[in-house]
Scaffold this motif. Structure first.
Motif, PDB file in Angstrom:
ATOM      1  N   UNK A  68       3.466 -30.401 -12.989  1.00 13.75           N
ATOM      2  CA  UNK A  68       4.158 -31.508 -12.353  1.00 13.75           C
ATOM      3  C   UNK A  68       3.685 -32.845 -12.877  1.00 13.75           C
ATOM      4  N   UNK A  69       4.585 -33.818 -12.971  1.00 14.77           N
ATOM      5  CA  UNK A  69       4.275 -35.131 -13.530  1.00 14.77           C
ATOM      6  C   UNK A  69       4.924 -36.231 -12.693  1.00 14.77           C
ATOM      7  N   UNK A  70       4.245 -37.352 -12.588  1.00 13.04           N
ATOM      8  CA  UNK A  70       4.813 -38.585 -12.052  1.00 13.04           C
ATOM      9  C   UNK A  70       4.475 -39.672 -13.060  1.00 13.04           C
ATOM     10  N   UNK A  71       5.514 -40.379 -13.549  1.00 15.10           N
ATOM     11  CA  UNK A  71       5.337 -41.262 -14.699  1.00 15.10           C
ATOM     12  C   UNK A  71       6.001 -42.610 -14.440  1.00 15.10           C
ATOM     13  N   UNK A  72       5.277 -43.724 -14.644  1.00 13.75           N
ATOM     14  CA  UNK A  72       5.915 -45.044 -14.550  1.00 13.75           C
ATOM     15  C   UNK A  72       6.542 -45.402 -15.901  1.00 13.75           C
ATOM     16  N   UNK A  73       7.823 -45.729 -15.899  1.00 15.35           N
ATOM     17  CA  UNK A  73       8.534 -46.018 -17.150  1.00 15.35           C
ATOM     18  C   UNK A  73       9.294 -47.333 -17.014  1.00 15.35           C
ATOM     19  N   UNK A  74       9.141 -48.246 -17.970  1.00 12.23           N
ATOM     20  CA  UNK A  74       9.932 -49.477 -17.919  1.00 12.23           C
ATOM     21  C   UNK A  74      11.422 -49.156 -17.844  1.00 12.23           C
ATOM     22  N   UNK A  75      12.127 -49.848 -16.975  1.00 15.49           N
ATOM     23  CA  UNK A  75      13.552 -49.584 -16.803  1.00 15.49           C
ATOM     24  C   UNK A  75      14.309 -49.699 -18.122  1.00 15.49           C
ATOM     25  N   UNK A  76      13.867 -50.624 -18.966  1.00 15.63           N
ATOM     26  CA  UNK A  76      14.544 -50.825 -20.247  1.00 15.63           C
ATOM     27  C   UNK A  76      14.335 -49.659 -21.206  1.00 15.63           C
ATOM     28  N   UNK A  77      13.365 -48.788 -20.913  1.00 18.08           N
ATOM     29  CA  UNK A  77      13.054 -47.672 -21.804  1.00 18.08           C
ATOM     30  C   UNK A  77      13.643 -46.344 -21.329  1.00 18.08           C
ATOM     31  N   UNK A  78      14.592 -46.425 -20.414  1.00 13.19           N
ATOM     32  CA  UNK A  78      15.168 -45.191 -19.854  1.00 13.19           C
ATOM     33  C   UNK A  78      15.705 -44.261 -20.947  1.00 13.19           C
ATOM     34  N   UNK A  79      16.531 -44.765 -21.832  1.00  6.78           N
ATOM     35  CA  UNK A  79      17.124 -43.914 -22.864  1.00  6.78           C
ATOM     36  C   UNK A  79      16.087 -43.458 -23.878  1.00  6.78           C
ATOM     37  N   UNK A 118       9.309 -51.518 -13.699  1.00  6.19           N
ATOM     38  CA  UNK A 118       9.162 -50.095 -14.001  1.00  6.19           C
ATOM     39  C   UNK A 118       9.766 -49.240 -12.893  1.00  6.19           C
ATOM     40  N   UNK A 119      10.322 -48.097 -13.288  1.00  8.13           N
ATOM     41  CA  UNK A 119      10.795 -47.098 -12.344  1.00  8.13           C
ATOM     42  C   UNK A 119       9.888 -45.876 -12.450  1.00  8.13           C
ATOM     43  N   UNK A 120      10.092 -44.932 -11.556  1.00  7.39           N
ATOM     44  CA  UNK A 120       9.246 -43.738 -11.525  1.00  7.39           C
ATOM     45  C   UNK A 120      10.048 -42.513 -11.949  1.00  7.39           C
ATOM     46  N   UNK A 121       9.454 -41.725 -12.830  1.00  4.92           N
ATOM     47  CA  UNK A 121      10.028 -40.444 -13.248  1.00  4.92           C
ATOM     48  C   UNK A 121       9.271 -39.315 -12.561  1.00  4.92           C
ATOM     49  N   UNK A 122      10.013 -38.380 -11.994  1.00  2.00           N
ATOM     50  CA  UNK A 122       9.478 -37.159 -11.379  1.00  2.00           C
ATOM     51  C   UNK A 122       9.880 -36.026 -12.310  1.00  2.00           C
ATOM     52  N   UNK A 123       8.900 -35.303 -12.845  1.00  2.90           N
ATOM     53  CA  UNK A 123       9.211 -34.307 -13.872  1.00  2.90           C
ATOM     54  C   UNK A 123       8.425 -33.028 -13.638  1.00  2.90           C
TER      55      UNK A 123
END
Length: 235
Positions: A127-138, A185-190
């Protein structure tokens, strides 16, 4: 579009059996109310991090174990309807008190950026929780799609990377604080699904020796020092 409701919880280790029983009973109702799949994992390899980690995400105490889980829905509307039904159905109250401190449970709604492979019944989950800049979504999605064939070829059964679209702020903790997310930044749940821990350990070792890893971008589209990760066995 499919939708995932993700959870991370601190559970008293001595209450594992009660937690599993509560989770199984709740899952039956959640599936009746519209969830297509419900998964609860028990932390068996939860490392301490230098910046943040899963234990800190839910303020876990020494006598507690971290649980990582999720519910899958065909879409966000079905998820919303499910929770409304849960709150209104007396059978949920009949389950009794939750065997953990709900104030420290973090949760949120996530929209899959990618969902590759097939789900495993039982098994083991990274399991992962990752902060990612919104501009880097793609850019994040492209990176994940590039890595998937390597994971797949070394035993991973499924890879889901989901972008936070309804992640509430909590009074004690939440996904943003768990990931030390910054403004913008947004959060990714993976999660990565494997047949078992032995397959996972062998697969990750083989991946590190795979020549294709050298072709991955040298810079990740997020701050890897703030990514939190751990291994969980499905209960």
């Amino acid at each position: 579009m499919s939708y995932i409701q993700g959870f991370v919880t601190a559970v008293p280790t001595a209450k594992r059996q009660a937690f599993e029983e509560h989770a199984r009973k709740a899952a039956e109702l959640m599936r009746e109310f519209g969830a297509s799949r419900v998964v609860d994992g028990w932390g068996v390899d939860v490392p301490d991090g230098k910046v943040n980690d899963f234990k800190g995400a839910v303020a876990a105490k020494d006598d507690e174990t971290v649980s990582f889980g999720w519910m899958e829905f065909p879409d966000a509307a079905t998820a919303s309807a499910c929770f409304e039904k849960m709150m209104a159905d007396p059978r949920m109250r009949e389950l009794g008190d939750m065997p953990f401190d709900g104030k420290r449970m973090i949760f949120g709604g996530f929209e899959p950026l990618m969902d590759e492979g097939e789900a495993v019944s039982g098994g083991y989950v990274d399991g992962f929780v990752i902060p990612v800049p919104a501009a880097n979504r793609e850019a994040f999605r492209d990176m994940a799609l590039s890595a998937w064939p390597i994971f797949r070829d070394h035993g991973a059964r499924r890879d889901v990377e989901a972008w936070g679209v309804d992640v509430p702020r909590g009074t004690v903790t939440d996904f943003f604080r768990a990931a030390h997310a910054e403004d913008g930044e947004d959060v990714v749940f993976a999660f990565l699904e494997w047949d078992d821990k032995a397959s996972r350990d062998a697969g990750m070792k083989a991946m590190m020796e795979d020549e294709r890893m050298k072709t991955m971008p040298p810079e990740m589209p997020f701050d890897g020092k703030r990514m939190i990760f751990a291994g969980f066995e499905v209960v």
